[in-house]
Design an enzyme around this catalytic site. Sequence first.
Site, short mmCIF file in Angstrom:
data_model
loop_
_atom_site.label_atom_id
_atom_site.label_comp_id
_atom_site.label_asym_id
_atom_site.label_seq_id
_atom_site.Cartn_x
_atom_site.Cartn_y
_atom_site.Cartn_z
N SER A 1 0.83 -1.21 0.00
CA SER A 1 0.00 0.00 0.00
C SER A 1 0.87 1.26 0.00
O SER A 1 2.07 1.22 0.27
CB SER A 1 -0.92 0.01 1.22
OG SER A 1 -0.16 0.13 2.40
N HIS A 2 0.24 2.38 -0.29
CA HIS A 2 0.92 3.67 -0.33
C HIS A 2 1.64 3.94 0.99
O HIS A 2 2.81 4.35 1.00
CB HIS A 2 -0.10 4.78 -0.63
CG HIS A 2 0.50 6.13 -0.72
ND1 HIS A 2 0.59 6.97 0.37
CD2 HIS A 2 1.06 6.79 -1.76
CE1 HIS A 2 1.16 8.10 -0.01
NE2 HIS A 2 1.45 8.03 -1.29
#
Length: 92
Positions: free
Chosen positions: A50-51
Amino acid sequence: MSAPLQVLDVRGYTRVKPGVILVTEHTNNQWNDAFRRIAGVITTGGNMNSHAAKNSRERGIPALVGASGAVELLRPYDGQVVTVDAQSRTVY
């Protein structure tokens, strides 16, 4: 890592204070400037790709991603200094 918590909704990227452990549902590219200022991040969503996870690795800051219920659980502690141990996935 010990620092004050800051609990924000997903649109709070402009209100991030320097040196905090950010707690939010998830992050995206709008949060990139905030990652330059934070000491750590906890998100309720996401995974190792994920970011939040990627940005944390790049910047060498602790991250707990996919911590279900973290926003609701930690909101009462907003502003208080806590310690995040990303290895054991613990906040105390």
